[in-house]
Design an enzyme around this catalytic site. Structure first.
Site, PDB file in Angstrom:
ATOM      1  CD  GLU A 112     -47.097  73.048 -38.675  1.00  0.00           C
ATOM      2  OE1 GLU A 112     -46.772  73.353 -38.640  1.00  0.00           O
ATOM      3  OE2 GLU A 112     -47.831  71.893 -38.490  1.00  0.00           O
ATOM      4  CG  HIS A 160     -46.042  66.781 -37.551  1.00  0.00           C
ATOM      5  ND1 HIS A 160     -46.392  67.422 -38.515  1.00  0.00           N
ATOM      6  CD2 HIS A 160     -47.191  67.442 -36.529  1.00  0.00           C
ATOM      7  CE1 HIS A 160     -47.441  68.464 -38.277  1.00  0.00           C
ATOM      8  NE2 HIS A 160     -47.719  68.646 -36.423  1.00  0.00           N
ATOM      9  CG  ASP A 213     -50.955  69.584 -37.611  1.00  0.00           C
ATOM     10  OD1 ASP A 213     -50.842  69.042 -36.356  1.00  0.00           O
ATOM     11  OD2 ASP A 213     -50.962  70.676 -37.988  1.00  0.00           O
ATOM     12  CG  HIS A 245     -51.858  74.143 -38.930  1.00  0.00           C
ATOM     13  ND1 HIS A 245     -50.767  73.579 -38.013  1.00  0.00           N
ATOM     14  CD2 HIS A 245     -51.612  75.511 -39.156  1.00  0.00           C
ATOM     15  CE1 HIS A 245     -49.649  74.328 -38.664  1.00  0.00           C
ATOM     16  NE2 HIS A 245     -50.627  75.336 -39.404  1.00  0.00           N
ATOM     17  CD  GLU A 254     -48.849  77.107 -36.440  1.00  0.00           C
ATOM     18  OE1 GLU A 254     -48.082  77.456 -36.701  1.00  0.00           O
ATOM     19  OE2 GLU A 254     -50.079  76.467 -36.549  1.00  0.00           O
ATOM     20  CG  HIS A 297     -44.978  70.840 -34.158  1.00  0.00           C
ATOM     21  ND1 HIS A 297     -46.220  71.090 -35.210  1.00  0.00           N
ATOM     22  CD2 HIS A 297     -44.007  70.801 -35.176  1.00  0.00           C
ATOM     23  CE1 HIS A 297     -45.485  70.691 -36.216  1.00  0.00           C
ATOM     24  NE2 HIS A 297     -44.158  70.470 -36.119  1.00  0.00           N
ATOM     25  CD  GLU A 314     -49.276  67.677 -33.366  1.00  0.00           C
ATOM     26  OE1 GLU A 314     -49.937  68.000 -33.863  1.00  0.00           O
ATOM     27  OE2 GLU A 314     -48.058  67.458 -33.376  1.00  0.00           O
TER      28      GLU A 314
END
Length: 263
Positions: free
Chosen positions: A33, A35, A44, A119, A121, A174, A179
């Protein structure tokens, strides 16, 4: 052979570890995904595997290969599916992968499985996969499964230190300070500090629209500013999370697990 990585063992070494030490098996789960421009697509999965390795070292565990494809990116916590490179799976695919993994680790004779999610989701689909996998193996199996998101092990005190101007919440973090700092600790060569965008936090309404409104999401894909990230913050977060996960494992399963050492 002394390693926390399952895929570095021969099948005989792995079998011996399972039979003789009953190690907790960690299954990191991530996503492919976006970032932002400064972090890699695999952030992630990289973070979930790194946290798993630190925790495994504390409890004598083993880390299985990461499930690197996650559920579809959502605008309010991952930027959405419209970014090039974001490569996601349907819920049924993720559920099936976790279900199969649970069934296989039970077949190996594992008694403790830790599904460590990186992650946002993925959460509910991991639960469904675990539930179906345990249903498959039946009540006679000795396998117990712990599911967790590593960020839930960050204390308010540590978050206040990392975010002196206020914590925006995990969904908006995010590709932001949390992160980015943890990636600077674990994988500094993969972080491009010079490309961090100077954007404020995304402002989402309290509802969703489908098809998703891509104009709700900052063009960079970063939902809150990553400015102020540094490796020291990442080390603080990583050490706290891995230690507290180890403590949870030591007392969360039916059979206690000793913490071997401390960081």
């Amino acid at each position: 052979m002394s390693t926390v990585w399952m895929n570095q063992l021969s099948w005989m070494d792995y079998q011996s570890r399972i039979k003789n030490t009953a190690p907790p098996i960690f299954l990191p789960v991530g996503a492919l995904e976006q970032h932002g421009p400064h972090l890699p697509l695999g952030t992630d999965g990289l973070l979930s595997a790194s946290v798993a390795a630190d925790a495994a070292a504390l409890v004598g565990g083993l880390v299985a290969p990461t499930l690197s494809y996650g559920y579809k990116s959502q605008p309010k916590c991952g930027g959405g599916q419209h970014f090039c490179g974001t490569t996601s799976v349907d819920a049924a695919t993720l559920i099936g992968s976790v279900r199969d993994a649970v069934r296989e680790f039970a077949r190996h004779g594992a008694t403790k499985l830790v599904v460590l999610n990186g992650h946002y989701e993925n959460q509910w689909f991991l639960i469904e996969g675990i539930d179906l996998g345990l249903r498959d193996v039946g009540a006679g199996s000795q396998l117990e499964v712990m599911r967790l998101e590593y960020w839930d092990f960050m204390t308010a005190e540590t978050l206040a230190h990392v975010f002196p101007d206020g914590f925006p919440g995990f969904a908006l973090e995010h590709a932001a300070v949390m992160e980015t700092s943890m990636m600077l600790h674990y994988h500094p060569s993969l972080v491009r500090l010079d490309l961090i965008p100077n954007e404020g936090p995304a402002d989402f309404p309290p509802y969703d629209i489908y098809p998703s409104r891509t104009d709700w999401v900052p063009p960079s894909g970063v939902l809150s500013s990553a400015l102020g990230s540094d490796a020291n913050k990442g080390r603080l977060l990583a050490n706290e999370v891995s230690q507290r996960i180890a403590e949870a494992i030591s007392k969360g399963f039916r059979t206690p697990t000793l913490i071997k050492n401390s960081q």
